[in-house]
Design an enzyme around this catalytic site. Structure first.
Site, PDB file in Angstrom:
ATOM      1  N   ASN A 102      -2.442  -7.019   8.962  1.00 46.97           N
ATOM      2  CA  ASN A 102      -3.265  -7.211   7.869  1.00 46.97           C
ATOM      3  C   ASN A 102      -3.145  -8.299   7.041  1.00 46.97           C
ATOM      4  O   ASN A 102      -4.212  -8.811   6.454  1.00 46.97           O
ATOM      5  CB  ASN A 102      -2.976  -5.997   6.997  1.00 46.97           C
ATOM      6  CG  ASN A 102      -1.880  -5.842   6.252  1.00 46.97           C
ATOM      7  OD1 ASN A 102      -1.700  -6.612   5.189  1.00 46.97           O
ATOM      8  ND2 ASN A 102      -0.760  -5.170   6.738  1.00 46.97           N
ATOM      9  N   SER A 157       2.165  -5.189   3.513  1.00 48.20           N
ATOM     10  CA  SER A 157       3.796  -4.981   3.729  1.00 48.20           C
ATOM     11  C   SER A 157       4.551  -5.872   2.887  1.00 48.20           C
ATOM     12  O   SER A 157       5.709  -6.266   3.600  1.00 48.20           O
ATOM     13  CB  SER A 157       4.029  -4.924   5.311  1.00 48.20           C
ATOM     14  OG  SER A 157       3.460  -6.088   5.740  1.00 48.20           O
ATOM     15  N   GLU A 187       0.522  -0.237  16.423  1.00 49.91           N
ATOM     16  CA  GLU A 187      -0.449   0.860  16.091  1.00 49.91           C
ATOM     17  C   GLU A 187      -1.496   1.230  17.236  1.00 49.91           C
ATOM     18  O   GLU A 187      -1.698   2.563  17.627  1.00 49.91           O
ATOM     19  CB  GLU A 187      -1.327   0.527  14.783  1.00 49.91           C
ATOM     20  CG  GLU A 187      -2.058   1.833  14.343  1.00 49.91           C
ATOM     21  CD  GLU A 187      -2.895   1.335  12.952  1.00 49.91           C
ATOM     22  OE1 GLU A 187      -3.927   1.925  12.885  1.00 49.91           O
ATOM     23  OE2 GLU A 187      -2.410   0.253  12.264  1.00 49.91           O
ATOM     24  N   CYS A 218       0.847  -1.135   0.035  1.00 46.80           N
ATOM     25  CA  CYS A 218      -0.169   0.077   0.053  1.00 46.80           C
ATOM     26  C   CYS A 218       0.927   1.267   0.018  1.00 46.80           C
ATOM     27  O   CYS A 218       2.110   1.197   0.127  1.00 46.80           O
ATOM     28  CB  CYS A 218      -0.675   0.051   1.290  1.00 46.80           C
ATOM     29  SG  CYS A 218      -0.023   0.263   2.775  1.00 46.80           S
TER      30      CYS A 218
END
Length: 315
Positions: A228, A271, A133, A12
């Site tokens: 993710n 990633s 995060e 991304c």
């Protein structure tokens, strides 16, 4: 065997931006050495190994503050996952040069928490405990941010105000977040909801949900620490109804997974380096269960192919 290359997949923009920032730092001779990354710049060991070849040291640990305690001098890069104001202040007090590679989507959530704190709100933050995060997001205002991961966490949660904001980690399963938000609404009917699943995460999850349902198996290429990537495997199994395995690279594929499989779907976390995913696809395309010569699963991608290219500035 049919190979379904799920699209979109892989990198991304936030990941690419973070890696470009770190690569430029490695090339910048004016920056104090050593150069450290405070945690994994993105959750992929192939990437951190490649940065080590560039002379950048990745330090990992249970919290960003604890990692920072290991550093006495030099330059520190904050990862795409974001850090708390306390981490930034501690780095400043130690006289370290800092570079911020926080993903803009994460910064957006931090800004939202700051704004709501100033308005007297408490924040319910949906995220994975132990992930950097949520650590950074909670650290924005630890006195008013409440981290929850599962519905059970709501049972003991008490909030001393009706002014409540609900938001979330950007890489969570959008379906898990939606279900939790519905549970929160029942307990806290005055809550305001800001779903912060980043667009890249959302479209990759939706692609798996729509494209993996015709496959017998899904292989997700991604690091075990990549939330993710793990969520993509979850989406394949729970939404598309297709069994899924996550692999860091081609070497982790087990041949027994492929027995009787006529169609395999392949996707990759945000990633995951593109060459690593291409190597998995290439193996599956040439695989023949009757020919042992096609069974070798060895990662051959050189580390110098992992990182994005950057232009070297003329001195």
């Amino acid at each position: 065997m049919k190979i379904i290359k799920i699209s979109p997949r892989g990198y991304c923009y936030g990941v690419v931006d973070a890696m470009v920032i770190a690569r430029n730092a490695a090339l910048d001779k004016s920056l104090p050495r050593p150069i450290y990354i405070l945690g994994m710049i993105v959750h992929n060991k192939h990437v951190t190994d490649a940065f080590e070849e560039d002379g950048i040291i990745t330090l990992d640990g249970p919290s960003r503050l604890e990692i920072l305690d290991q550093i006495d001098s030099g330059t520190v890069i904050f990862t795409a996952h974001g850090v708390s104001p306390e981490v930034k202040q501690r780095a400043k007090e130690k006289g370290l040069t800092t570079i911020d590679a926080t993903c803009p989507d994460v910064t957006k959530t931090h800004d939202l928490i700051e704004a709501k704190k100033s308005e007297g709100y408490h924040v319910i933050y949906i995220g994975k405990k132990g992930h950097p995060e949520p650590e950074g997001a909670v650290g924005i205002a630890p006195d008013i941010v409440h981290l929850i991961e599962k519905a059970d966490d709501l049972k003991t949660l008490e909030i001393p105000t009706d002014k409540i904001l609900v938001t979330n980690q950007t890489t969570m399963s959008q379906w898990d977040v939606q279900h939790l938000m519905e549970d929160i609404k029942k307990k806290f009917p005055t809550a305001e909801f800001h779903k912060e699943i980043c667009l890249a995460t959302q479209v990759r999850q939706e692609a798996v949900a729509k494209q993996a349902d015709v496959a017998d198996l899904t292989i997700v290429v991604g690091d075990p620490k990549s939330n993710n990537s793990n969520r993509l495997a979850q989406v394949s199994q729970e939404i598309a109804g297709t069994k899924a395995y996550r692999v860091a690279d081609v070497s982790e594929i087990q041949l027994e997974w492929l027995q009787g499989v006529e169609a395999v779907a392949v996707t990759a976390g945000a990633s995951t380096p593109t060459p690593i995913t291409k190597e998995v696809i290439a193996f599956l395309e040439q695989y023949d269960p009757t020919n042992p010569a096609t069974w070798e699963r060895k990662r051959n991608v050189p580390l110098q192919k992992i990182l994005p290219r950057v232009k070297v500035k003329k001195q």
